[in-house]
Design a protein around this motif. Structure first.
Motif, PDB file in Angstrom:
ATOM      1  N   TRP A  60      -5.368   7.564  -3.147  1.00 26.36           N
ATOM      2  CA  TRP A  60      -4.213   7.593  -2.200  1.00 26.36           C
ATOM      3  C   TRP A  60      -4.665   8.751  -1.571  1.00 26.36           C
ATOM      4  N   HIS A  88      -9.203   0.931  -2.559  1.00 23.27           N
ATOM      5  CA  HIS A  88      -9.117   0.315  -4.419  1.00 23.27           C
ATOM      6  C   HIS A  88      -9.754  -0.755  -4.411  1.00 23.27           C
ATOM      7  N   ILE A 133      -8.658   3.916  -7.505  1.00 21.81           N
ATOM      8  CA  ILE A 133      -7.264   4.484  -6.851  1.00 21.81           C
ATOM      9  C   ILE A 133      -7.948   5.415  -5.944  1.00 21.81           C
ATOM     10  N   THR A 164       0.288  -1.624  -0.435  1.00 23.12           N
ATOM     11  CA  THR A 164      -0.131  -0.012  -0.097  1.00 23.12           C
ATOM     12  C   THR A 164       0.774   1.658   0.087  1.00 23.12           C
ATOM     13  N   VAL A 192      -1.900   4.101  -0.288  1.00 22.76           N
ATOM     14  CA  VAL A 192      -3.469   3.507  -0.862  1.00 22.76           C
ATOM     15  C   VAL A 192      -4.119   3.491  -0.463  1.00 22.76           C
TER      16      VAL A 192
END
Length: 152
Positions: free
Chosen positions: A73, A65, A71, A43, A62
């Protein structure tokens, strides 16, 4: 707090664009201000680049997901910096890629760059470069077949 919202359509399947995006180590091939991205674990990513002519390093995490679709972040070192990249399949094998970023310019150079639209222009260039990178290959580079293994 500054925010950017950018979309681009790519002549490639969403799965191809998505899996190419997961090849983080190749970001320096299409992102002008990124020199290196290295995977720390499943991650976390360590980034090395240049902003306003100054070398910088940072770590992103991350935090969400959704395989093939999105995604989310955040910058582990600057809580005010985070974003999401989404992949939307379109007809005829095309993909709409949308990137939303929120960030807090800190240094004087970053604040000036933000006001002058340099950050936005760099983001647009990076997305255009990614589009060309993906379209010139027709499939994603590196990594296992996306149908056989879940991405990291």
């Amino acid at each position: 707090m500054a925010s950017l919202h950018k979309s681009i359509e790519i002549d490639a399947l969403a799965q191809v664009a998505y899996h190419q995006w997961l090849q983080y180590e190749e970001f320096s091939e299409f992102m002008d201000n990124v020199q290196e991205v290295r995977r720390i674990d499943d991650t976390h990513l360590h980034w090395r680049g240049v902003i306003a002519g100054k070398p910088i390093e940072w770590v992103t995490e991350v935090v969400e997901h959704v395989p093939g679709r999105r995604i989310v972040w955040r910058n582990s070192e600057a809580a005010d910096t985070h974003g999401v990249i989404m992949f939307e399949p379109l007809n005829m094998g095309r993909t709409r890629m949308t990137l939303d970023i929120e960030y807090q310019p800190e240094s004087l150079e970053e604040k000036i760059g933000d006001v002058l639209g340099i950050v936005e222009a760099n983001l647009e260039d990076d997305l255009q470069n990614f589009k060309e990178f993906v379209e010139s290959r027709g499939r994603y580079t590196g990594g296992p077949d996306p149908n056989s293994v879940s991405p990291a």
